[in-house]
Design a protein around this motif. Sequence first.
Motif, PDB file in Angstrom:
ATOM      1  N   SER A  38     -28.868 -27.924 -15.511  1.00  0.00           N
ATOM      2  CA  SER A  38     -27.985 -26.778 -15.750  1.00  0.00           C
ATOM      3  C   SER A  38     -28.219 -26.200 -17.142  1.00  0.00           C
ATOM      4  N   TRP A  39     -28.448 -27.049 -18.119  1.00  0.00           N
ATOM      5  CA  TRP A  39     -28.756 -26.577 -19.469  1.00  0.00           C
ATOM      6  C   TRP A  39     -30.089 -25.839 -19.463  1.00  0.00           C
ATOM      7  N   TYR A  40     -31.076 -26.431 -18.797  1.00  0.00           N
ATOM      8  CA  TYR A  40     -32.404 -25.806 -18.739  1.00  0.00           C
ATOM      9  C   TYR A  40     -32.296 -24.406 -18.156  1.00  0.00           C
ATOM     10  N   ASP A  41     -31.550 -24.255 -17.075  1.00  0.00           N
ATOM     11  CA  ASP A  41     -31.402 -22.959 -16.426  1.00  0.00           C
ATOM     12  C   ASP A  41     -30.826 -21.923 -17.391  1.00  0.00           C
ATOM     13  N   VAL A  42     -29.759 -22.273 -18.089  1.00  0.00           N
ATOM     14  CA  VAL A  42     -29.122 -21.335 -19.013  1.00  0.00           C
ATOM     15  C   VAL A  42     -30.065 -21.006 -20.170  1.00  0.00           C
ATOM     16  N   LEU A  43     -30.717 -22.006 -20.720  1.00  0.00           N
ATOM     17  CA  LEU A  43     -31.653 -21.762 -21.822  1.00  0.00           C
ATOM     18  C   LEU A  43     -32.808 -20.878 -21.362  1.00  0.00           C
ATOM     19  N   LEU A  44     -33.304 -21.096 -20.160  1.00  0.00           N
ATOM     20  CA  LEU A  44     -34.407 -20.301 -19.615  1.00  0.00           C
ATOM     21  C   LEU A  44     -33.998 -18.837 -19.467  1.00  0.00           C
ATOM     22  N   VAL A  45     -32.810 -18.592 -18.947  1.00  0.00           N
ATOM     23  CA  VAL A  45     -32.319 -17.222 -18.786  1.00  0.00           C
ATOM     24  C   VAL A  45     -32.143 -16.557 -20.149  1.00  0.00           C
ATOM     25  N   LEU A  46     -31.541 -17.267 -21.098  1.00  0.00           N
ATOM     26  CA  LEU A  46     -31.344 -16.698 -22.436  1.00  0.00           C
ATOM     27  C   LEU A  46     -32.680 -16.427 -23.126  1.00  0.00           C
ATOM     28  N   ASN A  47     -33.632 -17.310 -22.955  1.00  0.00           N
ATOM     29  CA  ASN A  47     -34.939 -17.132 -23.589  1.00  0.00           C
ATOM     30  C   ASN A  47     -35.639 -15.860 -23.094  1.00  0.00           C
ATOM     31  N   ALA A  48     -35.413 -15.505 -21.842  1.00  0.00           N
ATOM     32  CA  ALA A  48     -36.043 -14.319 -21.254  1.00  0.00           C
ATOM     33  C   ALA A  48     -35.280 -13.028 -21.548  1.00  0.00           C
ATOM     34  N   ALA A  49     -34.068 -13.147 -22.068  1.00  0.00           N
ATOM     35  CA  ALA A  49     -33.224 -11.974 -22.313  1.00  0.00           C
ATOM     36  C   ALA A  49     -33.648 -11.233 -23.584  1.00  0.00           C
ATOM     37  N   PRO A  50     -33.392  -9.924 -23.641  1.00  0.00           N
ATOM     38  CA  PRO A  50     -33.661  -9.184 -24.875  1.00  0.00           C
ATOM     39  C   PRO A  50     -32.907  -9.805 -26.053  1.00  0.00           C
ATOM     40  N   GLU A  51     -33.590  -9.996 -27.137  1.00  0.00           N
ATOM     41  CA  GLU A  51     -33.032 -10.614 -28.343  1.00  0.00           C
ATOM     42  C   GLU A  51     -32.497 -12.029 -28.089  1.00  0.00           C
ATOM     43  N   ARG A  52     -32.876 -12.604 -26.959  1.00  0.00           N
ATOM     44  CA  ARG A  52     -32.455 -13.955 -26.567  1.00  0.00           C
ATOM     45  C   ARG A  52     -30.934 -14.106 -26.564  1.00  0.00           C
ATOM     46  N   LYS A  53     -30.253 -13.051 -26.086  1.00  0.00           N
ATOM     47  CA  LYS A  53     -28.795 -13.105 -25.979  1.00  0.00           C
ATOM     48  C   LYS A  53     -28.344 -12.276 -24.790  1.00  0.00           C
ATOM     49  N   LEU A  54     -27.230 -12.705 -24.208  1.00  0.00           N
ATOM     50  CA  LEU A  54     -26.617 -12.002 -23.084  1.00  0.00           C
ATOM     51  C   LEU A  54     -25.108 -12.087 -23.204  1.00  0.00           C
ATOM     52  N   ARG A  55     -24.444 -11.043 -22.703  1.00  0.00           N
ATOM     53  CA  ARG A  55     -22.994 -11.169 -22.570  1.00  0.00           C
ATOM     54  C   ARG A  55     -22.730 -12.304 -21.588  1.00  0.00           C
ATOM     55  N   MET A  56     -21.639 -12.992 -21.776  1.00  0.00           N
ATOM     56  CA  MET A  56     -21.330 -14.132 -20.909  1.00  0.00           C
ATOM     57  C   MET A  56     -21.298 -13.708 -19.438  1.00  0.00           C
ATOM     58  N   SER A  57     -20.750 -12.540 -19.142  1.00  0.00           N
ATOM     59  CA  SER A  57     -20.698 -12.091 -17.747  1.00  0.00           C
ATOM     60  C   SER A  57     -22.103 -11.859 -17.188  1.00  0.00           C
ATOM     61  N   ALA A  63     -27.865 -16.550 -14.160  1.00  0.00           N
ATOM     62  CA  ALA A  63     -28.151 -17.982 -13.996  1.00  0.00           C
ATOM     63  C   ALA A  63     -27.844 -18.409 -12.564  1.00  0.00           C
ATOM     64  N   VAL A  64     -28.387 -19.539 -12.167  1.00  0.00           N
ATOM     65  CA  VAL A  64     -28.133 -20.018 -10.810  1.00  0.00           C
ATOM     66  C   VAL A  64     -26.845 -20.833 -10.709  1.00  0.00           C
ATOM     67  N   LEU A  65     -26.111 -20.925 -11.781  1.00  0.00           N
ATOM     68  CA  LEU A  65     -24.837 -21.633 -11.788  1.00  0.00           C
ATOM     69  C   LEU A  65     -23.718 -20.671 -11.431  1.00  0.00           C
ATOM     70  N   SER A  66     -22.602 -21.218 -11.002  1.00  0.00           N
ATOM     71  CA  SER A  66     -21.443 -20.368 -10.747  1.00  0.00           C
ATOM     72  C   SER A  66     -20.900 -19.867 -12.078  1.00  0.00           C
ATOM     73  N   ARG A  67     -20.145 -18.814 -12.018  1.00  0.00           N
ATOM     74  CA  ARG A  67     -19.585 -18.254 -13.256  1.00  0.00           C
ATOM     75  C   ARG A  67     -18.653 -19.236 -13.942  1.00  0.00           C
ATOM     76  N   GLU A  68     -17.981 -20.066 -13.162  1.00  0.00           N
ATOM     77  CA  GLU A  68     -17.104 -21.083 -13.740  1.00  0.00           C
ATOM     78  C   GLU A  68     -17.932 -22.136 -14.495  1.00  0.00           C
ATOM     79  N   GLN A  69     -19.050 -22.507 -13.918  1.00  0.00           N
ATOM     80  CA  GLN A  69     -19.917 -23.496 -14.554  1.00  0.00           C
ATOM     81  C   GLN A  69     -20.561 -22.951 -15.822  1.00  0.00           C
TER      82      GLN A  69
END
Length: 146
Positions: A38-57, A63-69
């Motif tokens: 689950s950590w890998y998934d979030v880090l992978l998504v953030l790494n691919a994002a512009p400026e390596r950041k995304l709004r939480m929503s 990410a492949v996790l639920s919004r609650e997760q």
Amino acid sequence: MVRKDSVGVTAWAALLRAHAAVVPKLAKEVAAAGLPISWYDVLLVLNAAPERKLRMSDLGAAAVLSREQISRVVSELERAGLVQRVPNPDDKRSSFATLTDAGRERLRAAAPTYVAAIEAHFTQHLTAAEIAAVGSALAKVVAAEE
């Protein structure tokens, strides 16, 4: 004549069985490399994002996790120093999840294990054409549901 709905159900069942067979193996191997999947998934998504950041929503949607997760995992990553939450200057009700240098380093360290696990448990069983077809077909489903 084969009914499309029965072929669809068979394909869906195969996808679920493949997911159930492969993901635990990927998770075990990535965890041995120092990151829960689950950590890998979030880090992978953030790494691919512009400026390596995304709004939480947006992170929750990508990410492949639920919004609650997502909220729980980002809190865990933040405590580990791998992600930082930054207030959104344009919307005080939201915040950004930002990948830290330490988070990027941990992602890079685990990436070879992740890629090798995908090869060992998924792509080695398929031809290049099958891999392309699976990727294309599933991308269509994702695009249609977004």
